[in-house]
Design an enzyme around this catalytic site. Structure first.
Site, short mmCIF file in Angstrom:
data_model
loop_
_atom_site.label_atom_id
_atom_site.label_comp_id
_atom_site.label_asym_id
_atom_site.label_seq_id
_atom_site.Cartn_x
_atom_site.Cartn_y
_atom_site.Cartn_z
CD GLU A 1 -2.80 -1.18 2.42
OE1 GLU A 1 -4.00 -1.39 2.28
OE2 GLU A 1 -2.28 -1.02 3.54
C1 NGO Z 1 -4.01 -4.78 4.63
C2 NGO Z 1 -3.09 -3.64 4.96
C3 NGO Z 1 -2.88 -3.47 6.45
C4 NGO Z 1 -4.21 -3.52 7.19
C5 NGO Z 1 -4.91 -4.81 6.86
C6 NGO Z 1 -6.25 -4.91 7.55
C7 NGO Z 1 -1.91 -5.39 4.18
C8 NGO Z 1 -0.82 -6.25 3.72
N1 NGO Z 1 -1.87 -4.09 4.32
O1 NGO Z 1 -3.11 -5.89 4.54
O2 NGO Z 1 -2.23 -2.25 6.70
O3 NGO Z 1 -3.98 -3.45 8.57
O4 NGO Z 1 -5.10 -4.96 5.48
O5 NGO Z 1 -6.97 -6.05 7.22
#
Ligand code: NGO
Length: 546
Positions: free
Chosen positions: A358
């Protein structure tokens, strides 16, 4: 939540006064073979036989093969000893672990290597067939006189011991003395894992969890033969691991958490204690420092890491994707080098997780530029990179591992990485994310990839899950537990149980053993043991709890 065997809380919780006295005497008696608690035969009339002896077919994860012999049972008695090759300190350690596990409930001494093996003894042997059991498997032979676990190394012995725990009546998990009998059905179990990597993840960044809470979770993981605990040690909301060369990361960056609580961090000494405790339970800690995104806590701690030279405020919300290290500043790479050097020195495992998910505040070009500088740093400090699957586009070297967290069964970049030789760790968010709600009424958890029922968590085959990724490229599975909504151990347990044992079975058991209707029956039978252990589980209506 209940204390771990090494971190006493109030040992008298739920214990009647007379038993509390006995327990305190036992706790004072120490945990090693030298000072055994008093041994005693149960009084006549106290010993009630019962049919609460589990079947050899009840084990989770389902073993490779099970043969049960009706009628006969092995019996742990007051004079039962544990025998192990005395020249293998690791095997002796497993024997002591088993002793510590069973002493409180049975009240027996279970002395290690007191004399030569005789009737009623438990024997741990390092004479297993490598061809049949590999490095991690075991074979358990149970007859009326003896229970023997054969393995090729201490890892297999430890897994055999976990299986043995599930074959005893649930009250064997009790913290305080209970009446037996302590019987195990006769037969043979041969067992070894399908995948090398059976991982769990705990997010200690969104909410901080103390060392004792992490140990409790480690104990819960170990009983399902999980062998890695990935710790998400940094994020926008908090930096949780002491870094001597950048002290404000923790003193400032670790000072809060989601919702504005006081946060916290592990000193190097505390982290070493987590690593040691995990390793005594056959679990390797995989540290994650998330970058270049998810870095607000670091950016808030050091103004010079920001492109504009201004430190943002600490962040206590739950948005993602807004922060980034400054890709074009040289100090960014000095920072990353220092952090990776110190974290690498704190963890004995092969892999160091660098996040990479992200990074919405970083352009694609900058992301690749960043990773091309950071990946060699990981390798320079003797570690192999592991990262969320977005980092596959930065072409990590073929030894690197890629962790898939998408919500579909196809991803071109992951398939290409597998074709280049990268191993893939599977944690599809709609299946294995333990933070997703069970249904829309679940108060805790998030729902962006869910809700995810126990059946949905269980009903998939990691070997054939991803299009164009052969089973031979799959390192294993992981069950991540993100903590945006979780603040204590009871809440961790509620989200992890019963889905964690589901993911554990997918990682361990062979494809032809995976069967929902068998799993839900076996899962129901685990509940009494969870109750003894104080695990607060979710009573899913899909499971036939008794
Ligand atoms: C995503 C995000 C995290 C969140 C999570 C919550 C990943 C790999 N990045 O997973 O920052 O906490 O979802 O479900």
């Amino acid at each position: 939540m209940k204390r771990t065997r090494e971190t006493p809380r109030n040992p008298y919780r739920r214990i009647p006064a007379a038993l509390a006295l006995a327990t305190s005497a036992m706790l004072a008696g120490g945990t090693l073979s030298v000072a055994a608690p008093q041994q005693h035969e149960p009084q006549a009339g106290q010993q009630r036989d019962s049919d609460d002896t589990p079947s050899l077919h009840d084990v989770i994860p389902a073993p490779t093969s099970v043969r049960e012999e009706p009628g006969e049972k092995f019996h742990i008695k007051w004079n039962t000893g544990i025998h192990t090759p005395p020249d293998s300190s690791e095997a002796v350690e497993v024997a002591h672990y088993l002793q510590r596990q069973l002493r409180p409930s049975t009240g027996y001494g279970l002395l290690v290597n007191r004399d030569s093996p005789g009737r009623n003894d438990i024997v741990l042997r390092l004479d297993g067939s490598r061809e049949r059991l590999g490095e991690s498997g075991y074979r358990m032979d149970v007859d009326q006189d003896r229970l023997t676990i054969h393995a090729t190394g201490s890892e297999g012995l430890f897994y055999g011991v976990q299986t043995l725990r599930q074959l005893l009546p649930a009250k064997a998990e009790s913290d305080f003395p209970r009446h037996g009998p302590w019987k195990v059905r006769a037969g043979e179990i041969v067992d070894k894992p399908r995948f090398e990597r059976r991982s769990a993840m705990l997010d200690v960044a969104r909410h901080f969890f103390e060392v004792g809470q992490v140990k409790t979770y480690i104990d819960q993981l170990a009983q399902y033969k999980i062998n890695y605990l990935h710790m998400h040690l940094s994020d926008d909301q908090g930096w949780r691991i002491q870094i001597d060369s950048w002290p404000r990361l923790t003193t400032h960056g670790g000072s809060t958490e989601v919702g504005g609580g006081e946060g916290g961090y592990y000193t190097k000494r505390e982290f070493a204690e987590i690593v040691r405790y995990a390793s005594s339970r056959n679990i390797t800690i995989v540290p994650e420092i998330d970058m270049p995104g998810h870095t607000n806590a670091a950016l808030a701690s050091y103004a010079e890491l920001n492109c504009d030279g201004e430190a943002p405020d600490l962040y206590t919300g739950i948005k993602v994707g807004f922060s980034s290290l400054c890709i074009d500043k040289e100090i960014t790479y000095e920072f990353v080098d220092d952090v990776i050097r110190e974290v690498a020195a704190m963890t004995p495992g092969q892999y160091l997780h660098i996040g990479g998910d992200e990074a919405h505040a970083t352009t694609d070009e900058d992301y690749r530029k960043f990773m091309s500088r950071v990946l060699p740093i990981v390798e320079k400090y003797g570690k192999t990179p592991l990262g969320w699957h977005e980092y596959a586009k930065a072409n990590p070297s073929e030894s690197a591992m890629v962790q898939y967290w998408g919500t579909t069964n196809s991803n071109a970049e992951v398939a290409e990485a597998a074709a280049r030789g990268n191993e893939i760790l599977l944690s599809p968010a709609h299946k294995s994310y333990l933070d997703q709600k069970y249904n829309e009424d679940t108060e805790l958890g998030l729902d962006w990839a869910g809700p995810t029922t126990v059946r949905e968590a269980y009903d998939w085959d990691p070997g054939g899950f991803m299009k164009s990724v052969p089973e031979s490229s799959i390192a294993g599975v992981e069950a991540p537990l993100w903590s945006e909504t979780l603040t204590n151990s009871d809440e961790i347990e509620f989200m992890a149980f019963p889905r964690l044992p589901a993911i554990a079975e997918l990682g361990w058991s062979s494809a032809d053993e995976l069967d929902w209707s068998s799993f839900r029956q076996r899962l129901a039978k685990q509940a009494p043991s969870w109750e003894e252990q104080g695990i607060d589980y979710y009573r899913s209506e899909q499971i036939p709890w008794s």
